[in-house]
Design a protein around this motif. Structure first.
Motif, PDB file in Angstrom:
ATOM      1  N   PHE A 102     -76.993  87.611  13.950  1.00  0.00           N
ATOM      2  CA  PHE A 102     -75.652  88.158  14.006  1.00  0.00           C
ATOM      3  C   PHE A 102     -74.650  87.013  13.954  1.00  0.00           C
ATOM      4  O   PHE A 102     -75.050  85.858  13.924  1.00  0.00           O
ATOM      5  CB  PHE A 102     -75.482  88.998  15.265  1.00  0.00           C
ATOM      6  N   TYR A 103     -73.369  87.382  13.972  1.00  0.00           N
ATOM      7  CA  TYR A 103     -72.341  86.352  13.872  1.00  0.00           C
ATOM      8  C   TYR A 103     -72.350  85.455  15.102  1.00  0.00           C
ATOM      9  O   TYR A 103     -72.013  85.892  16.199  1.00  0.00           O
ATOM     10  CB  TYR A 103     -70.982  87.007  13.684  1.00  0.00           C
ATOM     11  N   ARG A 104     -72.725  84.220  14.891  1.00  0.00           N
ATOM     12  CA  ARG A 104     -72.902  83.283  15.999  1.00  0.00           C
ATOM     13  C   ARG A 104     -71.595  82.961  16.710  1.00  0.00           C
ATOM     14  O   ARG A 104     -71.591  82.537  17.851  1.00  0.00           O
ATOM     15  CB  ARG A 104     -73.509  81.981  15.481  1.00  0.00           C
ATOM     16  N   PHE A 105     -70.480  83.141  16.014  1.00  0.00           N
ATOM     17  CA  PHE A 105     -69.194  82.732  16.594  1.00  0.00           C
ATOM     18  C   PHE A 105     -68.586  83.806  17.493  1.00  0.00           C
ATOM     19  O   PHE A 105     -67.579  83.579  18.139  1.00  0.00           O
ATOM     20  CB  PHE A 105     -68.210  82.363  15.473  1.00  0.00           C
ATOM     21  N   LEU A 106     -69.211  85.004  17.517  1.00  0.00           N
ATOM     22  CA  LEU A 106     -68.679  86.081  18.364  1.00  0.00           C
ATOM     23  C   LEU A 106     -69.379  86.093  19.720  1.00  0.00           C
ATOM     24  O   LEU A 106     -70.560  85.764  19.814  1.00  0.00           O
ATOM     25  CB  LEU A 106     -68.892  87.439  17.694  1.00  0.00           C
ATOM     26  N   ASN A 142     -62.581  89.718  10.881  1.00  0.00           N
ATOM     27  CA  ASN A 142     -63.760  89.010  11.389  1.00  0.00           C
ATOM     28  C   ASN A 142     -64.006  87.727  10.600  1.00  0.00           C
ATOM     29  O   ASN A 142     -64.350  86.689  11.166  1.00  0.00           O
ATOM     30  CB  ASN A 142     -64.983  89.936  11.305  1.00  0.00           C
ATOM     31  N   LYS A 175     -61.514  85.268  11.745  1.00  0.00           N
ATOM     32  CA  LYS A 175     -61.882  84.759  13.066  1.00  0.00           C
ATOM     33  C   LYS A 175     -62.992  83.716  12.945  1.00  0.00           C
ATOM     34  O   LYS A 175     -62.974  82.678  13.598  1.00  0.00           O
ATOM     35  CB  LYS A 175     -62.366  85.931  13.944  1.00  0.00           C
ATOM     36  N   ARG A 204     -62.805  79.913  14.183  1.00  0.00           N
ATOM     37  CA  ARG A 204     -63.751  79.375  15.174  1.00  0.00           C
ATOM     38  C   ARG A 204     -64.629  78.281  14.591  1.00  0.00           C
ATOM     39  O   ARG A 204     -65.208  77.502  15.338  1.00  0.00           O
ATOM     40  CB  ARG A 204     -64.590  80.512  15.762  1.00  0.00           C
ATOM     41  N   ASN A 205     -64.745  78.272  13.280  1.00  0.00           N
ATOM     42  CA  ASN A 205     -65.452  77.150  12.647  1.00  0.00           C
ATOM     43  C   ASN A 205     -64.522  75.962  12.482  1.00  0.00           C
ATOM     44  O   ASN A 205     -64.847  74.997  11.815  1.00  0.00           O
ATOM     45  CB  ASN A 205     -66.028  77.569  11.293  1.00  0.00           C
ATOM     46  N   THR A 245     -76.963  89.183   7.893  1.00  0.00           N
ATOM     47  CA  THR A 245     -75.971  89.896   8.701  1.00  0.00           C
ATOM     48  C   THR A 245     -75.438  91.105   7.926  1.00  0.00           C
ATOM     49  O   THR A 245     -74.962  92.067   8.516  1.00  0.00           O
ATOM     50  CB  THR A 245     -74.799  88.970   9.076  1.00  0.00           C
TER      51      THR A 245
END
Lengths: 308, 259
Positions: free
Chosen positions: A91-95, B10, B13, B17-18, B82
């Protein structure tokens, strides 16, 4: 009513530079009833994940079709009624865990309050409250599996498609997930799940299908399959005389004495009946009778090996 | 619409965050350092230097952001699977592609706007510099160029690896800026009798976008008239071109098996 109905589903992949065809699924037919836990078993490459992917339109079938909740593939399926938990979920690692659930809640069309409330409930349900605000990149494999299950349950789906839901979990985690699955069954939800962990399948599945190289090997209830697996019957007798012991030994395929008991092994149920009658007539007492069965794993390994 | 917006936010975001916004910090440092240094070396030319440097830096950083974030955008979703759970929630593949595109575009626009504001502030506060509307219009036009680059990056990202996608995107950028030269070259080649090569070059000219129409840096720096560029034709062209690219991406994506 069949919640899931698969009819003649086949899938051929093209591989390599020249597009060499590889058959991943061959004419699969199955029906899963409401409230059932259906185990979909098979070694790697059997076609389990391919089936789930086709049901979710992640890939397209070469032939055949399927009906989910009464609607055919390609029709506007009510996705809110279907939960999906992928194998090795990435899944999205940043969440964070909470943000992750909100994201999927929003995609699934849950309203603002509803998705917040549901996310909080599910964090408790899968035991991830402590990791609510930790980013998924810092989760262990077991934690990712748990949050993946929470994601699959966000919309309270009628049908849950789970691909290896127990992978990466320790025994305690596996038991917790099993309990959640049993709880969902009590709520009359239908669970279709692929697994390699056959002990779990044996414990919770109503019916199973064994698949190998895209072909169905066997379908049935766990009980039916294991009944066929009865290899012998063990009879333990007490209060026996030397004469009775000799008589019984002659009727059994194997016998030994220990702790004041005579343990006999009858080759089948009929032979066990003769032993029991002789024991009663000879004044002995029956201490224990048990059917000696192989487990699902033995059956699975044997069947898959025989096909190969 | 909700699905596209959710995926776009998303994606935005994820970019934040990166830490892609560090690119802005780098931009500020570069701009300040070189403006101070060059202004002292070329007395009386501060205005031109700061404008030239500022607009060029916005161009380069914007391009790097669009190309390098964009190229891994869809590919990573496929690679890390994903996308499976996204599709399982009922999001269509077209919605997914659009969400990814708008998310990246939002990130690029935010970056370019912030860099543009920094440049404007610098032009106002630096002695010998002045802020003209043409600078703002140059940044505005540049946003549309970035829109096209983002759409190109998303297209390549949907079927090839990030490295190849980055190379192809940068190639399109370079050719896009040499578009007029390409047509001229095609004419000369035709005159020399090589008709096939001429057709190929003319074909490339018509297929690839002419990105030079979004570059009015020289007009701004040398205070030439920007009147020919003051038209909605060019922004509209960028929207149309991006729309066609997104349609192709979504179409090729719609029948694809995600293995």
């Amino acid at each position: 009513m069949a919640i899931l109905s698969i009819r003649g589903l086949s899938k051929t992949y093209s591989t390599g530079f020249w597009g060499k065809p590889v058959l991943a699924l061959d004419n699969l037919n199955l029906e899963v009833e409401q409230g059932e836990i259906f185990g979909f078993l098979g070694p790697n490459g059997a076609g389990k994940t391919t089936t789930i992917k086709i049901l979710l339109r992640i890939i397209y079938p070469t032939k055949g079709t399927a009906f989910l909740l009464g609607r055919e593939l390609g029709e506007a399926i009510q996705h809110r009624q279907i939960g999906y938990m992928p194998e090795n979920p990435y899944f999205y690692r940043f969440l964070t865990g909470y943000e992750f659930l909100l994201f999927y809640g929003r995609l699934s069309g849950l309203h603002y309050r509803e998705r917040r409330q549901r996310a909080e409930e599910l964090l408790d349900m899968v035991g991830m409250r402590h990791a609510r605000d930790i980013r998924l990149g810092n989760y262990s494999k077991g934690m990712v599996t748990r949050i993946g299950l929470a994601q699959a349950l966000l919309t309270n789906p009628q049908l849950l498609l789970m691909d290896e839901p127990m992978s990466g979990l320790d025994p305690i985690g596996r038991r917790e997930i099993r309990n959640i699955i049993m709880h969902l069954k009590e709520e009359n939800r239908t669970i279709f799940f692929c697994s390699h962990i056959l002990a779990d399948v044996e414990l919770i599945c109503d019916r199973v299908m064994i698949l190998n190289k895209g072909k169905v090997i066997r379908t049935g209830t766990v009980g039916e399959i294991l009944r066929e697996e009865t290899t012998a019957v063990r009879v333990s007798v007490s209060k026996y005389t030397p004469a009775l012991m000799e008589q019984l030994k002659a009727m059994a395929v194997d016998a030994r004495e220990s702790g004041g008991l005579l343990h006999l092994r009858a080759k089948d149920a009929e032979a066990a009946n003769h032993i029991l009658s002789a024991c009663i007539q000879g004044g002995g007492a029956i201490h224990e009778v048990t059917a000696e069965r192989g487990n699902l794993e033995d059956y699975f390994v044997r069947e898959v090996s025989s096909v190969e | 619409m909700n699905e596209i917006l959710t995926i776009a936010l998303n994606t935005h975001k994820e970019a934040i965050r990166n830490k892609v916004f560090y690119i802005i910090l780098l931009f500020v440092l570069l701009l300040l350092a070189s403006s101070i240094l060059l202004a002292t070396l070329a007395l009386g030319e501060q205005d031109r230097i700061v404008k030239h440097l500022g607009l060029s830096a916005i161009n380069v950083f914007g391009l790097l952001l669009a190309a390098f974030v964009g190229v891994s955008l869809v590919h990573e979703e496929l690679e890390k699977r994903t996308i499976y759970t996204i599709i399982a929630t009922g999001v269509s593949r077209t919605q997914f592609i659009l969400g990814k595109f708008f998310g990246l575009l939002l990130t690029v626009v935010t970056n370019v706007v912030v860099m543009g504001i920094i440049l404007c502030i610098l032009l106002v506060v630096m002695p010998g510099c002045s802020l003209k509307p043409s600078v703002i219009y140059a940044i505005f036009l540049f946003l549309f160029e970035m829109m096209v680059i983002t759409a190109i990056a998303v297209l390549f990202s949907s079927f090839s690896t990030p490295v190849l996608s980055a190379a192809l995107t940068l190639m399109c950028y370079v050719i896009g800026h040499l578009s007029e030269d390409l047509l001229e070259f095609a004419k000369r080649v035709a005159e020399q009798g090589n008709v096939i090569l001429s057709y190929v070059l003319t074909g490339v000219y018509y297929i690839l976008p002419n990105l030079e129409i979004y570059n009015i840096k020289n007009q701004v720096v040398y205070q030439e008239s920007i009147a020919p560029f003051l038209t909605w034709k060019y922004p509209a062209l960028a929207i149309l071109y991006s729309g066609i690219l997104l349609f192709i991406t979504a179409f090729s994506f719609s029948r694809r098996d995600f293995k």
